[in-house]
Design a protein around this motif. Structure first.
Motif, short mmCIF file in Angstrom:
data_model
loop_
_atom_site.label_atom_id
_atom_site.label_comp_id
_atom_site.label_asym_id
_atom_site.label_seq_id
_atom_site.Cartn_x
_atom_site.Cartn_y
_atom_site.Cartn_z
N LYS A 118 -4.22 6.68 3.02
CA LYS A 118 -5.55 7.19 2.66
C LYS A 118 -5.46 7.77 1.26
N ASN A 119 -6.59 8.22 0.74
CA ASN A 119 -6.61 8.84 -0.58
C ASN A 119 -5.83 10.14 -0.53
N ASN A 157 -5.39 6.53 -4.63
CA ASN A 157 -4.78 5.63 -3.67
C ASN A 157 -4.40 4.40 -4.46
N GLN A 166 0.86 -1.18 0.00
CA GLN A 166 0.00 0.00 0.00
C GLN A 166 0.89 1.23 0.00
#
Length: 169
Positions: A63-64, A84, A59
Motif C-alpha cells: 500500500k502507499n 508506492n 511491487q
C-alpha cells in the motif's frame, strides 16, 4: 551618354560584389559550420529500450507508505510523503541465476533504502519539478550498487523505478 555607361559599370560592380558575398557566405556555411557538425558526429549515447519480455516488475509495498521528510531550519513543521513504487528489472542478466530471486530476497533492504532516501529530503526538495526524476535516478543507482556489490558483472539489474503514487504535504 557617358553618364549611362558609368551607371552601367556601377551596376555591374554591385552585382559582382553581391555575387562574391554570396560565394563567401556559401563557403562559410559549408566549410566553417560543417566543422561544427563533426562535434555532433561524436559517438552519442545510444538509448536502447528493452523488450517487454526482458523486464519484470516487483511491487515494493502493498500500500502507499508514508515517510517523514526532514525538517528545515526555516520550516519546523512536520511534512510527509506518501509513495508506492515498483521496481522494473531485467528478467535475465548474465552472471545471475535468477534475477527475481535476487530482488525478492533483498526486498527488505531495498525498502529500507527507499525510506532512508525520502527521510533525507526536505519538503522543498520534494516540491521541485524534477524531484521525481531525481528520486528515480538516485534510487535506481543505489539499488543497483547494492544488488550487484557481490557480483562480478558490469551493468544494471534494476532498469527503472516506477512511482505509482507520489503525494506530499
Amino acid at each position: 551618354m557617358e553618364g549611362k555607361s558609368s551607371g552601367f559599370f556601377v551596376l555591374i560592380g554591385i552585382v559582382a560584389f553581391l555575387s562574391l558575398a554570396l560565394v563567401l557566405l556559401a563557403g562559410y556555411v559549408f566549410f566553417v559550420r560543417g566543422s561544427d557538425g563533426d562535434k555532433a558526429a561524436e559517438p552519442e549515447k545510444k538509448i536502447t529500450v528493452p523488450k517487454d519480455d526482458e523486464l519484470s516488475l516487483h511491487q515494493m509495498f502493498d500500500k502507499n507508505i508514508a515517510f517523514n521528510l526532514k525538517s528545515s531550519e526555516k520550516d519546523t513543521s512536520i511534512h510527509i510523503i506518501l509513495v508506492n513504487l515498483q521496481v522494473q528489472y531485467y528478467t535475465k542478466l548474465d552472471g545471475i541465476e535468477s534475477t527475481t530471486v535476487k530482488i525478492e530476497s533483498n526486498k527488505s533492504k531495498l525498502s529500507e533504502m527507499v525510506g532512508t532516501y525520502f527521510q533525507g529530503l526536505t519538503i522543498d526538495d520534494v516540491k521541485k519539478t524534477d524531484a521525481k526524476e531525481k528520486a528515480r535516478a538516485d534510487l535506481k543507482k543505489m539499488m543497483n550498487d547494492y544488488l550487484l556489490q557481490n557480483e562480478t558483472i558490469n551493468g544494471e539489474l534494476v532498469y527503472s523505478i516506477i512511482f505509482e503514487y507520489w503525494f506530499y504535504q
